[in-house]
Design a protein around this motif. Structure first.
Motif, PDB file in Angstrom:
ATOM      1  N   HIS A   1       3.292  12.930   9.886  1.00 47.85           N
ATOM      2  CA  HIS A   1       3.354  11.300  10.890  1.00 47.85           C
ATOM      3  C   HIS A   1       2.757  10.228  10.356  1.00 47.85           C
ATOM      4  O   HIS A   1       2.104  10.634   8.911  1.00 47.85           O
ATOM      5  N   ARG A   2       3.583   9.667  10.617  1.00 48.72           N
ATOM      6  CA  ARG A   2       3.039   7.304   9.500  1.00 48.72           C
ATOM      7  C   ARG A   2       1.293   7.551  10.129  1.00 48.72           C
ATOM      8  O   ARG A   2       1.234   7.671  11.442  1.00 48.72           O
ATOM      9  N   ILE A   3       0.910   6.794   9.169  1.00 46.73           N
ATOM     10  CA  ILE A   3      -0.164   5.974   9.480  1.00 46.73           C
ATOM     11  C   ILE A   3      -0.813   4.810   8.786  1.00 46.73           C
ATOM     12  O   ILE A   3       0.591   4.501   7.271  1.00 46.73           O
ATOM     13  N   HIS A   4      -1.399   3.688   9.711  1.00 51.74           N
ATOM     14  CA  HIS A   4      -1.470   2.349   8.981  1.00 51.74           C
ATOM     15  C   HIS A   4      -2.257   2.700   8.158  1.00 51.74           C
ATOM     16  O   HIS A   4      -3.710   2.744   8.723  1.00 51.74           O
ATOM     17  N   LEU A   5      -2.336   2.130   6.824  1.00 54.17           N
ATOM     18  CA  LEU A   5      -3.238   1.045   6.393  1.00 54.17           C
ATOM     19  C   LEU A   5      -3.656  -0.247   6.373  1.00 54.17           C
ATOM     20  O   LEU A   5      -2.787  -0.214   5.496  1.00 54.17           O
ATOM     21  N   ASP A   6      -5.186  -0.613   6.183  1.00 54.39           N
ATOM     22  CA  ASP A   6      -4.865  -2.541   6.072  1.00 54.39           C
ATOM     23  C   ASP A   6      -5.233  -2.133   4.804  1.00 54.39           C
ATOM     24  O   ASP A   6      -4.261  -3.293   4.076  1.00 54.39           O
ATOM     25  N   THR A   7      -5.942  -2.117   3.894  1.00 56.92           N
ATOM     26  CA  THR A   7      -5.660  -2.212   2.481  1.00 56.92           C
ATOM     27  C   THR A   7      -5.482  -0.794   1.829  1.00 56.92           C
ATOM     28  O   THR A   7      -5.874   0.030   1.707  1.00 56.92           O
TER      29      THR A   7
END
Length: 523
Positions: free
Chosen positions: A516-522
């Motif tokens: 699955h996709r994940i979001h990384l802030d930086t």
């Protein structure tokens, strides 16, 4: 301060030295504050070429015996000034250095060609810095050559930016105005001429991607401006631009100004091509010895040997050498006296270009080049050699680039494929035969389609750190992109063993999530 050839490193140090010197010499000035935004005033600038320090180590301290201290640098500085008939007390620099009221500008670490000697010079610079820690220091080097044991401990590293298009325009406005004033005297006519020349050249830079890539380098932009004055359409390859520039400097500029050419030989012509061939031999001689400067005596002996091929009388040979040196130094600016009976090319890039022509003219050019592929000192020569060969035909160009790509021994991962890709980028696929571009793309792309598990094996087998491996993969990816290749994927599906590991983790209490996709802030 790292930068590419011709990016302005030496010019920057000379500019800094000038600002500090003017503040010392003129009481009511504050150039350092106004131009650099620094608070100090009255500091003494000390500008040294590190290649000269390297020469002292090589000739006077052949072996590294752990006795090379900072006094060696001071003694060299005092001796150099004495050779310019400036005699100073032995302790002259002490009060400036111990109080931190000096700016030490050290130019060209990469120009110490021998890697072991470069390491020794770096340790000497570090020792000098520790001895006088309150002074300001700036050291310059090409990016290639500043690696491994040559790196300086305790120094911040920065890189000279390329010109933006706005920088290019400003540079050309100043350059054309100075040229116009020199030809026409100051006034509206000179201003109008300069503005039109800038407009024409900016149109060429903005309208041609290859020329635009070259123009972001100050030295190349100067070459472009010189060539533009001499012809209607600019060549868009580096080797051709340098060829035009050398021809301009060797005779076309004088011809355009109506200056009568000085006869080198009394009984026959000695034209631009003859001068260039002579300088090619000098450049290759210097590059093979990994030096940027030649003693006048050695230079004269070399030129006499070259002239003896066409002139029988020894007295005429010596007179021809005198006239040649005078013309090349005074009228072309390609070979210049550096003081103390020492000559060098006005910029290392001209030495590299002329050496490249000499290599390309050899019958064994491929074997000769392959023997030098691992050495960073020869990198620019090899790139320019490929560019020059491409002006002569496809076959020899293709043979050289293919041989570099096929060379098995390499100093670091992907080195040979990256160099072959850079040669192809300079040359252009249209000037090679067969499917060379597609072959290089395929081979570079193949390096990224191996399973990620091979990373650990590569790191362990080569003794590399993961960071070093990542750096080399970036270099390979960049080379691929520059020759039109694509990286469609950066990973592969998990192997059976990896899937088994996941199952074992799950059975021992771990959680087996779906992909699955994940979001990384930086990142």
């Amino acid at each position: 301060m790292l930068g590419d050839p011709g990016s302005g490193k030496t010019t920057l140090l000379r500019y800094l030295a000038l600002l500090y010197a003017r503040d010392r010499a003129e009481k009511d000035t504050n150039f350092v504050g106004e131009k650099l935004g620094l608070p100090e005033k009255g500091a003494l600038p000390i500008l040294l070429a590190l290649r000269q320090i390297g020469a002292v180590l090589r000739h006077e301290h052949g072996a590294d015996d752990d006795t090379e201290g900072h006094a060696l640098v001071l003694n060299f500085l005092l001796r150099s000034l004495k050779n310019e008939r400036i005699e100073l007390p032995a302790d002259f620099f002490d009060r400036w250095l111990t109080t931190g009221n000096a700016v030490v500008l050290l130019d060209g670490l990469d120009e110490v060609a021998d890697p072991d000697l470069r390491r020794r010079v770096s340790r000497l610079v570090e020792g000098f810095t520790r001895a006088y820690p309150d002074c300001r220091y700036v050291v310059t080097s090409r990016v290639v050559g500043y690696s491994g044991p040559a790196r300086l401990e305790g120094y911040s590293t920065t890189t000279v930016n390329d010109f933006t298009l706005a920088d290019v325009r400003l540079f050309l406005e100043h350059w054309h105005r100075l040229v116009a004033v020199g030809q026409m005297e100051p006034g509206p006519s000179a201003d109008a001429y300069a503005a039109e020349q800038t407009r024409q050249l900016m149109a060429a830079v903005e309208g041609n991607e290859r020329i635009r890539e070259l123009a972001i380098n100050p030295l190349m932009l100067t070459v472009i401006a010189m060539v533009h004055r001499d012809r209607v359409k600019l060549p868009d390859r580096r080797a051709e631009l340098y060829g035009e520039a050398v021809d301009v400097l060797l005779g076309k500029w004088d011809e355009a100004r109506g200056v009568k050419e000085v006869a080198i030989l009394t009984d026959r012509p000695f034209d631009t091509g003859d001068k260039r061939l002579m300088l090619q031999s000098v450049a290759l001689h210097m590059h093979e010895r990994q030096v940027k400067e030649l003693d006048l005596d050695e230079l004269r002996r070399l030129l006499q040997t070259l002239f003896l091929d066409s002139v029988a009388d020894q007295r005429e040979v010596e007179a021809a050498v005198d006239r040649f040196l005078d013309v090349v130094e005074q009228r072309t600016g390609l070979l210049v006296a550096r003081g103390e009976g020492v000559y060098s090319f006005s910029h290392l890039t001209f030495q590299e270009y002329l050496a490249a022509l000499a290599v390309a003219d050899r019958s064994d050019f491929i074997a000769y080049t392959l023997a030098r592929v691992p050495d960073p000192w020869w990198r620019e020569v090899i790139l320019l050699e490929a560019g020059y060969l491409s002006t002569q035909g496809k076959e020899r160009t293709t043979q050289l680039i293919q041989a570099i790509a096929d060379l098995r021994a390499e100093p670091e991962l992907y080195h040979n494929l990256v160099l072959a890709g850079e040669c192809l980028r300079d040359v252009g696929a249209g000037r090679t035969a067969g499917n060379l571009e597609q072959d290089l793309q395929k081979r570079l792309r193949g390096e990224f389609e191996t399973r990620s598990s091979s990373w650990l094996g590569t790191v362990l087998s080569r003794g590399m750190t993961p960071a070093a491996l990542t750096s080399r993969r970036i270099a390979a990816a960049t080379a691929l992109a520059r020759i039109g290749g694509r990286l469609d994927r950066f990973w592969t599906a998990p192997t059976a063993s990896q899937r088994g590991l996941r199952s074992r983790l799950a059975s021992s209490g771990g959680e087996e999530d779906a992909l699955h996709r994940i979001h990384l802030d930086t990142f």
